[in-house]
Each structure stands twice: as C-alpha cells, then as structure tokens.
Design an enzyme around this catalytic site. Structure first.
Site, PDB file in Angstrom:
ATOM      1  N   HIS A 378      87.418 103.597  38.381  1.00  0.00           N
ATOM      2  CA  HIS A 378      86.697 103.485  39.630  1.00  0.00           C
ATOM      3  C   HIS A 378      86.457 104.541  40.603  1.00  0.00           C
ATOM      4  O   HIS A 378      86.074 104.478  42.048  1.00  0.00           O
ATOM      5  CB  HIS A 378      87.486 102.291  40.657  1.00  0.00           C
ATOM      6  CG  HIS A 378      86.849 101.046  40.091  1.00  0.00           C
ATOM      7  ND1 HIS A 378      85.808 100.302  40.396  1.00  0.00           N
ATOM      8  CD2 HIS A 378      87.433 100.028  39.201  1.00  0.00           C
ATOM      9  CE1 HIS A 378      85.514  99.176  39.955  1.00  0.00           C
ATOM     10  NE2 HIS A 378      86.782  99.053  39.047  1.00  0.00           N
ATOM     11  N   LYS A 569      82.136 100.277  55.912  1.00  0.00           N
ATOM     12  CA  LYS A 569      83.053 100.624  54.600  1.00  0.00           C
ATOM     13  C   LYS A 569      84.327 101.096  55.094  1.00  0.00           C
ATOM     14  O   LYS A 569      84.381 101.350  56.394  1.00  0.00           O
ATOM     15  CB  LYS A 569      81.916 101.578  53.894  1.00  0.00           C
ATOM     16  CG  LYS A 569      81.761 102.830  54.530  1.00  0.00           C
ATOM     17  CD  LYS A 569      80.930 103.914  53.756  1.00  0.00           C
ATOM     18  CE  LYS A 569      79.610 103.288  53.655  1.00  0.00           C
ATOM     19  NZ  LYS A 569      79.366 102.978  52.178  1.00  0.00           N
ATOM     20  N   ARG A 570      85.283 101.147  53.963  1.00  0.00           N
ATOM     21  CA  ARG A 570      86.618 101.770  54.638  1.00  0.00           C
ATOM     22  C   ARG A 570      86.217 103.091  55.270  1.00  0.00           C
ATOM     23  O   ARG A 570      85.410 104.026  54.952  1.00  0.00           O
ATOM     24  CB  ARG A 570      87.369 101.974  53.101  1.00  0.00           C
ATOM     25  CG  ARG A 570      87.985 100.634  52.648  1.00  0.00           C
ATOM     26  CD  ARG A 570      88.797  99.617  53.724  1.00  0.00           C
ATOM     27  NE  ARG A 570      90.015 100.408  54.070  1.00  0.00           N
ATOM     28  CZ  ARG A 570      91.087 100.057  53.588  1.00  0.00           C
ATOM     29  NH1 ARG A 570      91.347  98.913  52.906  1.00  0.00           N
ATOM     30  NH2 ARG A 570      92.383 100.693  53.774  1.00  0.00           N
ATOM     31  N   LYS A 575      83.804 109.515  52.744  1.00  0.00           N
ATOM     32  CA  LYS A 575      82.603 108.600  53.086  1.00  0.00           C
ATOM     33  C   LYS A 575      81.796 109.150  54.333  1.00  0.00           C
ATOM     34  O   LYS A 575      80.719 108.636  54.540  1.00  0.00           O
ATOM     35  CB  LYS A 575      83.064 107.067  53.616  1.00  0.00           C
ATOM     36  CG  LYS A 575      83.494 106.533  52.002  1.00  0.00           C
ATOM     37  CD  LYS A 575      84.076 105.025  52.241  1.00  0.00           C
ATOM     38  CE  LYS A 575      84.656 104.382  51.225  1.00  0.00           C
ATOM     39  NZ  LYS A 575      83.793 103.784  50.152  1.00  0.00           N
ATOM     40  N   THR A 677      78.808  99.447  46.593  1.00  0.00           N
ATOM     41  CA  THR A 677      78.088  98.142  46.327  1.00  0.00           C
ATOM     42  C   THR A 677      77.475  97.486  47.832  1.00  0.00           C
ATOM     43  O   THR A 677      76.620  96.989  47.578  1.00  0.00           O
ATOM     44  CB  THR A 677      79.129  97.305  45.848  1.00  0.00           C
ATOM     45  OG1 THR A 677      80.410  97.272  46.436  1.00  0.00           O
ATOM     46  CG2 THR A 677      79.302  97.338  44.508  1.00  0.00           C
ATOM     47  N   LYS A 681      73.703  95.683  48.852  1.00  0.00           N
ATOM     48  CA  LYS A 681      73.615  94.476  49.671  1.00  0.00           C
ATOM     49  C   LYS A 681      72.810  94.860  50.759  1.00  0.00           C
ATOM     50  O   LYS A 681      71.806  94.030  51.020  1.00  0.00           O
ATOM     51  CB  LYS A 681      75.175  94.093  50.224  1.00  0.00           C
ATOM     52  CG  LYS A 681      76.151  93.730  49.483  1.00  0.00           C
ATOM     53  CD  LYS A 681      77.626  93.860  49.683  1.00  0.00           C
ATOM     54  CE  LYS A 681      78.509  93.601  48.660  1.00  0.00           C
ATOM     55  NZ  LYS A 681      79.886  93.956  48.827  1.00  0.00           N
TER      56      LYS A 681
END
Length: 843
Positions: A378, A569-570, A575, A677, A681
């Site tokens: 992952h 998101k986290r 990110k 993911t 969405k």
C-alpha cells in the site's frame, strides 16, 4: 434560494429504491414497536432518540439474521474456496443505512418511521461511526467486504475489535486535540459475540527442540474472543461475516505468580492482556515499532489462522469434528489476502502450525504457505515500511524468529545460486537487515512468502516493480500484479447521493448499481439540456444541504453558490495540504490588492486528522485554521473567499461533503500516493479533479480524457530528474513574487499575530528540508487553478465535464477490483446466483 430538500423528503420522490410495499411497512412498524417495548426498562416509559435508533437497528438486523444463517449453510453445503481478508483496520463507518440499502428496505423503513412520527435521517445520525481504521487502507477493506458479498464470494474479513477506534478530533484555538473514541459506550447492535469460538494466543516463552519435534513452551496465554458482524451483499440475500477479535485474560492469568496472596494485584493485572485490543494505533503511512503493536499483529494472525484451519478441517455446517486431515488441498480451499504487511506474521505462523503442530514436511509446508498467501503493498514511503527489531521478536515470538531465519536462509541460498558472488544483492534482498539494530523487513517476508504481490494503481505497481522490490521482480516477475483500487457504489453513490443516483437511474436504469461500467451510457446525454440541468440541480441541492449543516455544526455561514473546493484526507506532508494553503493565501492577496475586480467565489474546505505524534501535520492544521481566521474575518474579502477546516473528518462526514463538492484536490507529489480512493468518490459524485499524475489520478485521466481533469505539475520522471539535479526551494522563492509574498506572510506572523514565530518550523521545512517539493509545483498549480475559475464561470460547460467524469468513473468500482482479485489471485469466480430469502424454501 429555496431551502434544500431533506433526504427524507427527497426519498419520497425517488424511484431508484422502488416503492415500499404496504405489507413491508406494516411489518417494519410492528417489529419496531416490539423492539422498542423490550428496549425500554420498566421504570423508564419515555423513549429517547437513542432508544428509537436501537429499535430500528434491531428491526433491520432481524432481516439480516435469516439470510446470514442461510448464507453460511449454503457455503458449508457447497464447500467453495474461502477467501480470508486479513486487515488490522476496517473503517466501516455507520451500518444502519448501508444495511437498509443493501437489503432493499430503505423505503419501507422510511415510510414506517414517518408514520410513527419520527425522522429516519435523525435516527441515522445517532449511530456512532465504527472508526476502526485510519484512512484509505481501512476504508478500502470495508469497500472490499461489501463487494465480496455482492459478488457472492465466500469471504470473511478478519481484524481486531478495538475498544477505541481512531480518535475524535477537536479543534481548540486552532490546534488539533485528540479525544478517545468510545464508540461502544452505548453498545453495538450489529455485532454478535461468539464466546464458543474463543481461542488461545501464545506469547513469550521458549523453544524446545525434541525428538518428537519442536515445541514452544512456557508461554503466556491471551484469549481471543470473536465478535461477528454481518456484511450484506446488494439485494442478493448473501450475508458474509466480518469477525473481529477481542483480547481476554484467561481466568488463571498471573494468579499463579501471586501465591504470596496479592489476589487484587493479580486480577488488576488482567488489563495487561486485555490491552491488546484496547486501541487502534493512529498512524497512517508511518511505522511505529512498539511491542504492543507487534502483539496486536500476532494476536489477529494467530487467532485467525486457528479459525481458518478449524473451518478447513470441519466442512459440515455446525460440525466441530475434523473431516479433513490432509493439508494437500489447503490452497485449493483457502486464500489469505494480507492487507499490507500488518498481518505478515501469517506466513511464519502458518509454517509453525503446519510443521510443528500438523507435522507436515518443511518443504511441503512452504509450498502450501506460498500458494495460500497473497500480499497487497500500500505504500512506497520508506518511513511506512515495517522493520521490527530482532530482539523484540526473540522475546515475544521466539519460534517465529527461528522460522523466519530458516526461510531467509532458503531464500538467500536460492538468490546466491542464481547470482553467484553478488553479495550486495544478497544484502538488499535479505529478510533480515544487518546493522547495529538487526531488523526483520516485513515487506520482504511478505514477498517471499506469497504467490502474488500487487500494488493498488498502475503507476504504483510499476514503482513497486522498478524500485521498491526491483530485485524480487527480477527474480520472480510472474508474482507481481496490479489491482487498481475501487470504491463501493452502494455507499458512495446510492447511499450518500440519492438525488444523483435517481437522475442516473431515470436515464439508464438501475443496472449501474452492481455494474458501474454501465455509467458509460451517460456519454449519450452529455449534450442533453434536461440532463445537464438535472445534474446541476442535484449538485446545488447537495451544496445547500451541506452549507446548512456547516452553519448548524460550525456556526459558519458560507456562500452556497461559491465553488466548493475540497481536500479531505489524512494530514501528511506528501499529500501537500501546504500547496493548497499557498493557493488560498495567493487568492487572498489578489483580492486584497484589487478589491474591485470580479473573482470567482470559493469556499476552500480542508479536513483530516493528523497522527498525534506527527508534529509537522499538527502544525499544518494550525496553519489552515489561522489562515481561515484572517481571511474569513476580512471585510474586503466578504463571501468571495472562505477557508474552513472540517473538524473530525470521518466516514459519516465524507458521505455529506463529497456529494456537495465542485472541485476535488488530489495534489500529492507524483510517485508518493499509492492510489487514493477519495479521488474516485469525488469523481462518481460529480466533482472535477485538480491533481498531479499520481496514484489512480493517472487512470482517471485515462478513462475520462486528460482534458476533463485539471492535471498539473511534475510527473514521476520530472521528480526523479529534480532529485538527481538537487531540489533548491530558494530558487523558486526568489523567482516567484506571489510565492515569496505568501511565504513571507506565514514567516512574519501575518497569520499568527499573537505568536509571530508560530510557523517557523513549516517555513524552515519548506525552504530547506522539503522532501515533497511543494514550491516546484506552485507555479503550475496556481495557473491550473486559474483554468478551474475560467470553466466554473461557464456552468453549462462545467456540468458537461462533470457528466463526462461520472460516465467514465465505472472502472473505479470495488466490484471490478474484487473480480480481478478473485480471478487472478484467489482462483475463484464471482457468482450472480441469488440465495433464496429466508421466507422461501431452499433449493
């Protein structure tokens, strides 16, 4: 502007769920009243909203139980190959609405509850999220369970029943504060304790080599108590099981050690055993080498493998007597999927059981183990890879350490034979990393012990083959696969966006719910004025509803006709929430320097949790809230720009914000996000994506056409080239005046007047230690955001792009992902067979 329809009102107009039969409504009402009667204690005649929620949950659960039992009987009769999905995280969210959707009960419940003078939506809000995961990895596991049931696979999810899930996030004075998530405080109506299947798990002790074989003795025992949660497929009467283990101390725990009579101390000491399932480690993409975490990993593996072997041996329904004793057929009947390296101990544990307990020959046991296990990788971030100290293993799992050494020796002998004299290759490929602290590389253990290794998006799987596991790929290229992630369309379209689901169903029928590729038929309607209007209307209703929610929950008033620009998101440096911050500041400075100019109004929403020990992530949250504080209170700006931090982002909040978003931010440095993911969405819910060519964004752009996304910035090869030449942040800072202004404002205390040095760590990192090269993509990002503004000013063209995105999102269903796992890794075929419902006789 008209007030938004509530979900309840909207459902009254919706066709996609079918009309509720009067008989169903009467039955639900009767069942609800019965449960309510037994829920209320004699001396408490007034029901609370929570009583109503539990009565409804038990009513819906009644519809599950018959199907659940029948599904398990069906599996025992057919004896199919069973799939075991092992994960230390299952981020399930709420269960009530999802169960109603999958059983086709939502209309009947809605009508029955309405007739009783209650509001279904209000009852749904009472349910606690089951937050037994950190982010993407745990939510993926939840989507996979839904798809495996919908595809009729005999599948089981196995994990830990954490007493406390992912912490609740409070924002206090702009800072994240963690609160324990006591999600079981009021009980959990969806689980069933199964004490009859309680199993022992051993720790510590020592290894004895005897003529009869190897024995692991003098161990400490902890009991694993299973709790089962039903997992319904979509309208196929299949109900699979998620079994989560809870740690219990045995009755004699430590009592023998307290023969001096300190009975009270001995009983209190039981907590040491039971702490194993107390709390979820709150790290996402970061390895924390604590002994308790290793205990959790072995606990779930040891209990699960005993359960798997018991089920393999006794294949008759309700039978405990072994029917099979030979393990030759084990891989034909059992597939174990390791969700990341957390359940990696399955490999040495299965070897231990086969060799030490079942007396299978070592080489044969190794073949069986490899054919049974498969591993999903992952992440490629080095700080996320699990590397456990050998000394910790020696103490906690001495027999497993011996087995890992033996497996590593076999593996290295093979490598040495194929590459004679290549000592460096042996060092790189060893499961044991030498150094002042010897460590076990769990990813290497997974690769050598599995017959299939997969990444979770095409670009990620290529990186896995070409860099992370390059040597292993050269040795066994046939092992390596790609399985691009997906999301379940039941929760992430039907449940959270009923208005959009209905508009789609009106045009193309309801087949897309179980075959998302049918959304392609919407391409015929890209220029259909009615459809364009309908899609835009649904989005506007979702935005009004979310704006009302924000006003109620956060006391902030936002402009519902502004662009809803969302990054949830986290919180993590890779990110790049900081890139988003720099854009917000740049927009603010442009408005301030030219207040009479017309600007596209934006509401920038950022949400996500930071790991409690991750200093930089917590600083980023403080920066976002501080920027919001300044911008949102500046009269020059008005409602042209707002920056809002969405507190306590979780599954149930995602279900509200994603359908309302116009723009989805997926802006990680190319080569760092394995898949993502959330991006999927947003796409299926009609938001346009601004993103880098990273993770699944690459395949989204391929499906929809790059011109229908806002793609910017460096590609993987550009990042590699910049690494070779050396990334120099100051160069961008000197060259780009808007960037320099934004960084200077952060640095000077413009956003933190009470503590001017507050953000010095962020500025220092961005200028001198930024692994994720925020400044290198700034210019391209700002320019791309300008293109977003241009398109947003033309609502018709914007909506046409939205329709194209929705139409091309079919690939990103977890049904497609699981079908590929089933056929290409597990060797099973999905089944469209409907199990007869409990009220009909079985075949």
């Amino acid at each position: 502007m008209a007030a938004p329809l509530s979900d309840g009102e909207r459902r009254k107009q919706i066709s996609v769920r079918g009309i509720a039969g009067l008989g169903d409504v009467a039955e639900v009402r009767k069942s609800f009243n019965r449960h309510l009667h037994f829920t209320l204690v004699k001396d408490r005649n007034v029901a609370t909203p929570r009583d109503y929620y539990f009565a409804l949950a038990h009513t819906v659960r009644d519809h599950l139980v018959g199907r659940w039992i029948r599904t398990q009987q069906h599996y025992y009769e057919r004896d199919p190959k069973r799939i075991y999905y092992l994960s230390l995280e299952f981020y399930m969210g709420r269960t009530l609405q999802n169960t109603m959707v999958n059983l086709g009960l939502q209309n009947a419940c809605d009508e029955a509850i309405y007739q009783l003078g209650l509001d279904l939506e209000e009852l749904e809000e009472i349910e606690e999220d089951a937050g037994l995961g950190n982010g993407g990895l745990g939510r993926l596991a939840a989507c996979f369970l839904d798809s495996m049931a919908t595809l009729g696979l005999a599948a089981y999810g196995y994990g830990i029943r954490y007493e406390f899930g992912i912490f609740n996030q409070k924002i206090v004075d702009g800072w994240q504060v963690e609160e324990a998530d006591d999600w079981l405080r009021y009980g959990n109506p969806w689980e069933k304790a199964r004490p009859e299947y309680m199993l022992p798990v051993h720790f510590y002790g020592r290894v004895c080599h005897t003529p009869e074989g190897v024995k692991w003795v003098d161990t400490q025992v902890v009991l694993a108590m299973p709790y089962d949660t039903p997992v319904p497929g979509y309208k196929n009467n299949t109900v699979n099981t998620m079994r989560l283990w809870s740690a219990k101390a045995p009755n004699d725990f430590n009592l023998q050690e307290f023969n001096v009579g300190d009975y009270i101390e001995a009983v209190l000491d039981r907590n040491l055993a039971e702490n194993i399932s107390r709390v979820l480690y709150p790290n996402d993409n970061f390895f924390e080498g604590k002994e308790l975490r290793l205990k959790q990993e072995y606990f779930v593996v040891a209990a699960t493998l005993q359960d798997i072997i018991r089920r393999f041996k006794s294949s008759k329904f309700g039978c405990r007597d072994p029917v099979r004793t030979c393990f030759e057929t084990f891989p034909d009947k059992v597939a174990i999927q390791l969700n990341d390296t957390h359940p990696a101990l399955s490999i040495p544990e299965l070897m231990r059981i086969l060799v030490d307990v079942e007396k299978v020959d070592w080489d044969k046991a190794w073949e069986i183990t490899k054919q049974t296990c498969a591993y999903t990788n992952h992440t490629v971030l080095p700080e996320a890879l699990e590397r456990w100290p050998v000394s910790m293993f020696e103490k906690l799992l001495p027999r497993h350490l011996e087995i890992i050494y033996a497996l590593n020796q076999m593996h290295l002998d093979r490598v040495a034979a194929l590459y004679p004299g290549d000592v460096d290759r042996l060092r790189r490929m060893s499961v044991i990393e030498e150094g002042e602290c010897k460590r076990i590389n769990m990813a290497h253990l997974c690769v050598i012990g599995s017959h299939a290794v997969n990444g979770v998006a095409r670009i990620h799987s290529d990186i896995v083959k070409n860099s992370v596991f390059k040597d292993f790929y050269e040795l066994e290229p046939e092992k390596f696969q790609n399985k691009t992630n997906g999301i379940t369309p039941r929760r992430w379209l039907l449940l959270c966006n009923p208005g959009l689901a209905d508009v789609i169903a009106e045009k193309i029928g309801e087949g897309f719910i179980t075959d998302l590729s049918q959304l392609r038929k919407l391409l015929d309607f890209v220029n259909n004025e009615t459809f364009i209007r309908d899609v835009a209307k649904v989005k506007q209703e979702n935005k009004l509803k979310f704006a009302a929610y924000l006003e109620e929950q956060y006391k902030v008033k936002i402009n519902p006709s502004s662009m809803f620009d969302v990054q949830v998101k986290r919180i993590h440096e890779y990110k790049r929430q900081l890139l988003n911050c720099l854009h917000a500041i740049t927009l603010y400075n442009r408005i301030r320097s030219n207040p009479s100019k017309s600007f596209v109004p934006r509401t920038i929403m950022i949400g996500g949790k930071a790991a409690p020990g991750y200093h930089m992530a917590k600083m980023i949250i403080k920066l976002i809230t501080s920027i919001g504080e300044v911008i949102n209170n500046d009269p020059y700006v008005g409602d042209r720009l707002k920056v809002i931090f969405l507190e306590n982002y979780r599954v149930s909040l995602a279900e509200k914000v994603i359908p309302a978003a116009d723009l989805s931010q997926q802006i990680s440095t190319a080569g760092t996000e394995a898949s993502g993911t959330g991006n999927m969405k947003f796409m299926v819910n009609g938001a346009l994506t601004i993103g880098t060519m990273d993770g699944a964004n690459v395949e989204m752009a391929e499906e929809a056409g790059e011109e229908n996304l806002f793609i910017f910035g460096m590609r993987v090869e550009d990042v590699e080239a910049l690494d070779r030449q050396g990334y120099n942040a100051q160069e961008y800072y000197q060259r780009l005046p808007e960037l320099r202004q934004a960084v200077d404002q952060i640095s000077s205390g413009f956003f933190s007047p009470r503590d001017p040095a507050c953000f010095k760590d962020i500025v220092n990192m961005l200028m001198y230690h930024d692994r994720f090269k925020v400044f290198a993509d700034y210019e391209a990002y700002i320019k791309c955001q300008g293109q977003v503004d241009q398109l947003f000013m033309d609502p018709r063209e914007w909506t046409k792009k939205v329709i194209r995105n929705i139409a091309c999102s079919g690939k990103f269903s977890s049904d497609r992902t699981i079908t590929e796992y089933a056929r290409e890794i597990w060797g099973v075929e999905p089944s469209a067979t409907k199990i007869p419902p409990p009220n009909l006789p079985r075949d």
